[in-house]
Design an enzyme around this catalytic site. Structure first.
Site, short mmCIF file in Angstrom:
data_model
loop_
_atom_site.label_atom_id
_atom_site.label_comp_id
_atom_site.label_asym_id
_atom_site.label_seq_id
_atom_site.Cartn_x
_atom_site.Cartn_y
_atom_site.Cartn_z
N GLU A 22 0.82 -1.23 0.00
CA GLU A 22 0.00 0.00 0.00
C GLU A 22 0.85 1.27 0.00
O GLU A 22 2.04 1.25 0.34
CB GLU A 22 -0.97 0.00 1.19
CG GLU A 22 -0.29 -0.01 2.55
CD GLU A 22 -1.18 0.56 3.66
OE1 GLU A 22 -1.60 1.73 3.53
OE2 GLU A 22 -1.41 -0.15 4.66
N LYS A 83 -5.67 10.54 0.99
CA LYS A 83 -5.76 9.19 1.56
C LYS A 83 -7.00 8.52 0.97
O LYS A 83 -8.10 9.06 1.09
CB LYS A 83 -5.86 9.31 3.08
CG LYS A 83 -6.03 8.01 3.82
CD LYS A 83 -6.13 8.26 5.32
CE LYS A 83 -6.83 7.13 6.01
NZ LYS A 83 -7.28 7.50 7.36
N VAL A 103 -5.54 0.22 3.35
CA VAL A 103 -5.74 -1.23 3.22
C VAL A 103 -6.97 -1.49 2.34
O VAL A 103 -6.91 -2.28 1.39
CB VAL A 103 -5.90 -1.89 4.61
CG1 VAL A 103 -6.40 -3.33 4.49
CG2 VAL A 103 -4.57 -1.85 5.36
N ASP A 135 -16.93 5.41 14.49
CA ASP A 135 -15.69 5.43 13.71
C ASP A 135 -15.15 4.01 13.57
O ASP A 135 -14.49 3.48 14.46
CB ASP A 135 -14.66 6.35 14.38
CG ASP A 135 -13.47 6.62 13.47
OD1 ASP A 135 -13.38 5.96 12.41
OD2 ASP A 135 -12.64 7.46 13.81
N SER A 137 -13.18 1.64 10.71
CA SER A 137 -12.44 1.73 9.46
C SER A 137 -13.12 0.95 8.34
O SER A 137 -13.62 -0.15 8.55
CB SER A 137 -11.02 1.19 9.65
OG SER A 137 -10.37 1.12 8.39
N ASP A 139 -11.62 -0.50 6.21
CA ASP A 139 -10.81 -1.72 5.99
C ASP A 139 -11.60 -2.96 6.38
O ASP A 139 -11.48 -4.02 5.75
CB ASP A 139 -9.53 -1.70 6.84
CG ASP A 139 -8.55 -0.61 6.42
OD1 ASP A 139 -8.77 0.04 5.39
OD2 ASP A 139 -7.55 -0.44 7.16
N LYS A 156 -3.25 -1.61 15.93
CA LYS A 156 -2.69 -0.80 17.02
C LYS A 156 -3.71 -0.67 18.11
O LYS A 156 -4.91 -0.61 17.85
CB LYS A 156 -2.40 0.60 16.50
CG LYS A 156 -1.14 0.67 15.71
CD LYS A 156 -0.51 2.03 15.86
CE LYS A 156 0.77 2.06 15.08
NZ LYS A 156 0.56 2.41 13.68
N1 PSU Z 1 -2.70 1.57 11.07
C1 PSU Z 1 -1.39 1.63 11.19
N2 PSU Z 1 -0.64 2.19 10.23
C2 PSU Z 1 -1.22 2.71 9.11
C3 PSU Z 1 -2.64 2.63 8.98
C4 PSU Z 1 -3.33 2.06 9.97
O1 PSU Z 1 -0.87 1.17 12.20
O2 PSU Z 1 -0.52 3.25 8.25
C5 PSU Z 1 -3.29 3.17 7.73
C6 PSU Z 1 -3.59 2.01 6.75
O3 PSU Z 1 -3.45 2.47 5.44
C7 PSU Z 1 -5.04 1.72 7.05
C8 PSU Z 1 -5.57 3.10 7.34
O4 PSU Z 1 -5.73 1.10 5.99
O5 PSU Z 1 -4.55 3.75 8.07
C9 PSU Z 1 -6.86 3.08 8.13
O6 PSU Z 1 -7.39 4.37 8.19
P1 PSU Z 1 -8.88 4.59 8.69
O7 PSU Z 1 -8.86 4.23 10.13
O8 PSU Z 1 -9.15 6.03 8.45
O9 PSU Z 1 -9.74 3.68 7.86
MN MN Z 2 -12.13 6.30 10.61
#
Ligand code: PSU
Ligand code: MN
Length: 306
Positions: A22, A83, A103, A135, A137, A139, A156
């Protein structure tokens, strides 16, 4: 709209193993120049382990499957990179902007190109307090619907790991522990939560994926590969900083797609770069395991053709 580099095009045409990587991790997950160095090294690790790397990103209205060095440099240096998750995909392509895929975004593009294995650092999930903020993700939605296996070091603990695993269970996404019993929490090998299934070799993982997809069971799988022990930051040590990072994000009113990158940056600052070293080590480890799984999947295909 798919633009493949020569290397990736050849590998796919010759039915060789390919691993997706990615760009969000490059543009929004790590500082320059470590991000560029890591992006280059990840590709090399995939090659050394018998597969072809395909770093994925959007630019000039095209879905790039594989990036040249100049393109990787742009993703690493430019401050104008969007993003891109599922929601953003069409907007960024239609306007010709530069978009680093998350992701979710990378899974979408990988499936379009016919790539089944993807290595990253950590996936997104249900945020702490997600039960009120909603909230969650994108993903997780993607893992439920798109047929790509994601090799990661877990999530994390800025996230609510328990609720993240509950979501994945509800949506039928297998969470596999690669040589581990506990779901890892990115910087740490443990989280206190068990994985669904432990598998101990790339061939075993390939068999699970092949079975799932041959049955027509839609969606991906999470292949959780804990950070190597020497590089680990213990749970207790990181927890304090995570609580602090969450507090600062909250005080500054950070919301929407900015939440994850903001919190990640705070943690890197607070750990004085130690977390960055751990981050780099675990992504490299994931690239290696992903390449081995991609090779094992191709070997399975060959067996079935006989
Ligand atoms: N978690 C990490 N490192 C990252 C990401 C998440 O520890 O770089 C990035 C990845 O690209 C993941 C995205 O798909 O953040 C998720 O963002 P959001 O929570 O906004 O969906
Ligand atoms: Mn989010």
């Amino acid at each position: 709209m798919l633009a493949l580099t020569k290397e990736v095009k050849q590998a796919l045409e010759m039915n060789q193993p390919v691993v997706a990587l990615e760009t969000t991790i490059i543009s929004h997950g790590m500082p320059y120049p470590e991000n560029l160095e890591t992006a280059i090294e990840l590709e090399e690790i995939v090659r050394q382990n018998g597969a072809t790397p395909a770093t994925i990103g959007l630019m000039d209205g095209q879905i790039k499957i594989g990036l040249t060095l100049e393109e990787k440099e742009l993703f690493a240096k430019s401050s104008e990179v969007e993003k891109v998750s599922r929601r953003d995909f069409s907007y960024v392509l239609a306007t010709g902007k530069i978009g680093a895929t998350t992701v979710a975004g990378t899974m979408i593009a990988a499936q379009m190109a016919g790539i089944r294995v993807f290595a990253t650092g950590g996936i997104g999930g249900v945020h702490r307090g997600g039960e009120t903020t909603w909230d969650v993700s994108a993903d997780l939605f993607e893992l439920a619907h798109t047929n790509v296996a994601v090799v990661c070091a877990g999530v994390k603990s800025i996230l609510d790991i328990g609720r993240t695993l509950e979501y994945l269970e509800t949506h039928g996404v297998p969470v596999v522990g690669f040589k581990c019993d506990q779901f890892p929490s990115f910087y740490s090998r443990e989280s206190g939560h068990p994985v669904d299934f432990r598998l101990n070799s790339p061939a075993e993982v390939a068999r699970l994926l092949d079975t799932k997809w041959r049955l027509g069971l839609q969606g991906g799988a999470v292949i959780a590969n804990p950070v190597p022990k020497e590089e680990e930051i213990p749970c207790e040590e990181i927890e304090e900083m995570i609580v602090q990072a969450l507090k600062i994000a909250d005080q500054q009113g950070v919301s929407g797609k900015e939440v994850t990158p903001f919190q990640l940056k705070q943690i890197v600052q607070m750990t004085d770069g130690k977390s960055l070293a751990t981050n780099i080590a675990l992504v490299k480890h994931n690239a290696k395991v992903a390449a081995q799984i991609a090779v094992a999947l191709k070997n399975m295909d060959k067996k079935q053709e006989k």
